[in-house]
Design a protein around this motif. Structure first.
Motif, PDB file in Angstrom:
ATOM      1  N   ASN A 160       0.813  -1.214   0.000  1.00 58.44           N
ATOM      2  CA  ASN A 160       0.000   0.000   0.000  1.00 58.44           C
ATOM      3  C   ASN A 160       0.845   1.262   0.000  1.00 58.44           C
ATOM      4  N   ASP A 161       2.093   1.135   0.431  1.00 58.29           N
ATOM      5  CA  ASP A 161       2.965   2.302   0.484  1.00 58.29           C
ATOM      6  C   ASP A 161       3.677   2.564  -0.851  1.00 58.29           C
ATOM      7  N   PHE A 162       3.386   1.774  -1.885  1.00 53.79           N
ATOM      8  CA  PHE A 162       3.979   2.024  -3.207  1.00 53.79           C
ATOM      9  C   PHE A 162       3.421   3.316  -3.774  1.00 53.79           C
ATOM     10  N   PHE A 163       4.148   3.899  -4.704  1.00 53.48           N
ATOM     11  CA  PHE A 163       3.698   5.152  -5.296  1.00 53.48           C
ATOM     12  C   PHE A 163       2.549   4.936  -6.285  1.00 53.48           C
ATOM     13  N   ILE A 164       2.325   3.693  -6.710  1.00 50.29           N
ATOM     14  CA  ILE A 164       1.200   3.391  -7.603  1.00 50.29           C
ATOM     15  C   ILE A 164       0.142   2.649  -6.796  1.00 50.29           C
ATOM     16  N   LYS A 165      -1.043   3.231  -6.734  1.00 50.53           N
ATOM     17  CA  LYS A 165      -2.122   2.567  -6.029  1.00 50.53           C
ATOM     18  C   LYS A 165      -2.612   1.421  -6.918  1.00 50.53           C
ATOM     19  N   ASP A 166      -2.934   0.313  -6.330  1.00 50.91           N
ATOM     20  CA  ASP A 166      -3.374  -0.891  -7.054  1.00 50.91           C
ATOM     21  C   ASP A 166      -2.329  -1.356  -8.078  1.00 50.91           C
ATOM     22  N   TRP A 167      -1.083  -1.443  -7.651  1.00 51.20           N
ATOM     23  CA  TRP A 167       0.007  -1.879  -8.516  1.00 51.20           C
ATOM     24  C   TRP A 167      -0.192  -3.310  -8.997  1.00 51.20           C
ATOM     25  N   PHE A 168      -0.884  -4.125  -8.217  1.00 50.76           N
ATOM     26  CA  PHE A 168      -1.070  -5.522  -8.588  1.00 50.76           C
ATOM     27  C   PHE A 168      -1.884  -5.663  -9.879  1.00 50.76           C
ATOM     28  N   VAL A 169      -2.769  -4.705 -10.152  1.00 45.67           N
ATOM     29  CA  VAL A 169      -3.549  -4.734 -11.394  1.00 45.67           C
ATOM     30  C   VAL A 169      -2.622  -4.579 -12.589  1.00 45.67           C
ATOM     31  N   TRP A 170      -1.669  -3.645 -12.476  1.00 42.97           N
ATOM     32  CA  TRP A 170      -0.707  -3.445 -13.567  1.00 42.97           C
ATOM     33  C   TRP A 170       0.180  -4.668 -13.744  1.00 42.97           C
ATOM     34  N   ALA A 171       0.595  -5.260 -12.643  1.00 39.10           N
ATOM     35  CA  ALA A 171       1.426  -6.461 -12.731  1.00 39.10           C
ATOM     36  C   ALA A 171       0.660  -7.598 -13.416  1.00 39.10           C
ATOM     37  N   ILE A 172      -0.608  -7.759 -13.062  1.00 38.44           N
ATOM     38  CA  ILE A 172      -1.426  -8.815 -13.685  1.00 38.44           C
ATOM     39  C   ILE A 172      -1.651  -8.510 -15.162  1.00 38.44           C
ATOM     40  N   LEU A 173      -1.883  -7.252 -15.513  1.00 36.22           N
ATOM     41  CA  LEU A 173      -2.084  -6.890 -16.920  1.00 36.22           C
ATOM     42  C   LEU A 173      -0.827  -7.146 -17.754  1.00 36.22           C
ATOM     43  N   ILE A 174       0.327  -6.816 -17.225  1.00 39.91           N
ATOM     44  CA  ILE A 174       1.581  -7.069 -17.944  1.00 39.91           C
ATOM     45  C   ILE A 174       1.785  -8.565 -18.120  1.00 39.91           C
ATOM     46  N   TRP A 175       1.536  -9.324 -17.059  1.00 38.54           N
ATOM     47  CA  TRP A 175       1.666 -10.774 -17.126  1.00 38.54           C
ATOM     48  C   TRP A 175       0.663 -11.364 -18.114  1.00 38.54           C
ATOM     49  N   ALA A 176      -0.558 -10.831 -18.137  1.00 37.09           N
ATOM     50  CA  ALA A 176      -1.574 -11.291 -19.092  1.00 37.09           C
ATOM     51  C   ALA A 176      -1.134 -11.009 -20.526  1.00 37.09           C
ATOM     52  N   PHE A 177      -0.507  -9.865 -20.741  1.00 35.95           N
ATOM     53  CA  PHE A 177       0.007  -9.534 -22.071  1.00 35.95           C
ATOM     54  C   PHE A 177       1.087 -10.527 -22.496  1.00 35.95           C
ATOM     55  N   ILE A 178       1.985 -10.852 -21.585  1.00 38.05           N
ATOM     56  CA  ILE A 178       3.031 -11.839 -21.882  1.00 38.05           C
ATOM     57  C   ILE A 178       2.408 -13.200 -22.175  1.00 38.05           C
ATOM     58  N   PHE A 179       1.381 -13.572 -21.406  1.00 40.42           N
ATOM     59  CA  PHE A 179       0.697 -14.830 -21.658  1.00 40.42           C
ATOM     60  C   PHE A 179       0.021 -14.827 -23.029  1.00 40.42           C
ATOM     61  N   LEU A 180      -0.590 -13.708 -23.409  1.00 41.64           N
ATOM     62  CA  LEU A 180      -1.226 -13.628 -24.725  1.00 41.64           C
ATOM     63  C   LEU A 180      -0.210 -13.745 -25.858  1.00 41.64           C
ATOM     64  N   ILE A 181       0.969 -13.191 -25.663  1.00 38.20           N
ATOM     65  CA  ILE A 181       2.034 -13.348 -26.654  1.00 38.20           C
ATOM     66  C   ILE A 181       2.407 -14.824 -26.772  1.00 38.20           C
ATOM     67  N   HIS A 182       2.538 -15.500 -25.642  1.00 37.89           N
ATOM     68  CA  HIS A 182       2.849 -16.927 -25.637  1.00 37.89           C
ATOM     69  C   HIS A 182       1.739 -17.710 -26.342  1.00 37.89           C
ATOM     70  N   LEU A 183       0.501 -17.401 -26.032  1.00 34.75           N
ATOM     71  CA  LEU A 183      -0.649 -18.053 -26.651  1.00 34.75           C
ATOM     72  C   LEU A 183      -0.646 -17.837 -28.160  1.00 34.75           C
ATOM     73  N   PHE A 184      -0.423 -16.610 -28.577  1.00 36.03           N
ATOM     74  CA  PHE A 184      -0.364 -16.280 -30.005  1.00 36.03           C
ATOM     75  C   PHE A 184       0.738 -17.063 -30.699  1.00 36.03           C
ATOM     76  N   ASN A 185       1.886 -17.140 -30.056  1.00 41.57           N
ATOM     77  CA  ASN A 185       3.019 -17.844 -30.641  1.00 41.57           C
ATOM     78  C   ASN A 185       2.726 -19.327 -30.817  1.00 41.57           C
ATOM     79  N   VAL A 186       2.137 -19.955 -29.822  1.00 40.79           N
ATOM     80  CA  VAL A 186       1.902 -21.399 -29.878  1.00 40.79           C
ATOM     81  C   VAL A 186       0.742 -21.753 -30.809  1.00 40.79           C
ATOM     82  N   LEU A 187      -0.368 -21.057 -30.692  1.00 36.49           N
ATOM     83  CA  LEU A 187      -1.562 -21.461 -31.431  1.00 36.49           C
ATOM     84  C   LEU A 187      -1.691 -20.822 -32.808  1.00 36.49           C
ATOM     85  N   ILE A 188      -1.289 -19.577 -32.957  1.00 34.65           N
ATOM     86  CA  ILE A 188      -1.486 -18.880 -34.225  1.00 34.65           C
ATOM     87  C   ILE A 188      -0.254 -18.979 -35.124  1.00 34.65           C
ATOM     88  N   MET A 189       0.902 -18.590 -34.595  1.00 35.25           N
ATOM     89  CA  MET A 189       2.108 -18.559 -35.428  1.00 35.25           C
ATOM     90  C   MET A 189       2.513 -19.953 -35.896  1.00 35.25           C
TER      91      MET A 189
END
Length: 143
Positions: A57-86
């Motif tokens: 809670n003392d981080f300078f970004i409130k709700d930092w975990f949302v950003w961390a999950i979104l970045i991780w979700a983006f990385i997962f989508l890249i992995h998904l795209f690579n395996v299934l589409i490419m």
């Protein structure tokens, strides 16, 4: 009947290649599923650790975990795209076609170089013949 040699069925090279390709695809999909499970567990962990336990809670970004999950979700989508589409577009057939194109281009270039070397050899032979023909013949030695 009691021979020590066992007859085993051998795979021809094409079947072996298909088997290895299928095995690699299964491994890719397995790793994708692992990534998904780790992503879900990690996202739940981040949600629990921040809002529920109050950690970060003392981080300078409130709700930092949302950003961390979104970045991780983006990385997962890249992995998904690579395996299934490419892999569908750039799969084994595409790879084989590209290899054939490169081999044909290489063979064409080798043929051009061989032709060029043959022409240079002919030019050198003609030069040597001209030099030999234009050289004065040595005087005949009389006895």
């Amino acid at each position: 009947m009691f021979s020590k040699t066992k007859k085993t069925e051998r795979l021809d090279p094409e079947q072996r290649e298909q088997y290895e390709y299928a095995r690699a695809r299964v491994k890719q999909k397995k790793n994708l599923m692992r990534h998904f499970v780790v992503f879900l567990a990690g996202a739940i962990f981040l949600v629990v650790i921040n809002p529920v336990l109050g950690y970060g809670n003392d981080f300078f970004i409130k709700d930092w975990f949302v950003w961390a999950i979104l970045i991780w979700a983006f990385i997962f989508l890249i992995h998904l795209f690579n395996v299934l589409i490419m892999n569908t577009f750039m799969g084994k057939e595409w790879e084989t076609k590209q290899l054939e194109k490169l081999k044909a281009k290489q063979e064409k270039r080798i043929a051009e170089l061989d032709k060029q070397m043959a022409q240079e050899a002919i030019v050198e032979a003609v030069k040597k013949k001209k030099e030999h023909d234009t050289m004065p013949s040595p005087p005949a030695i009389e006895e």
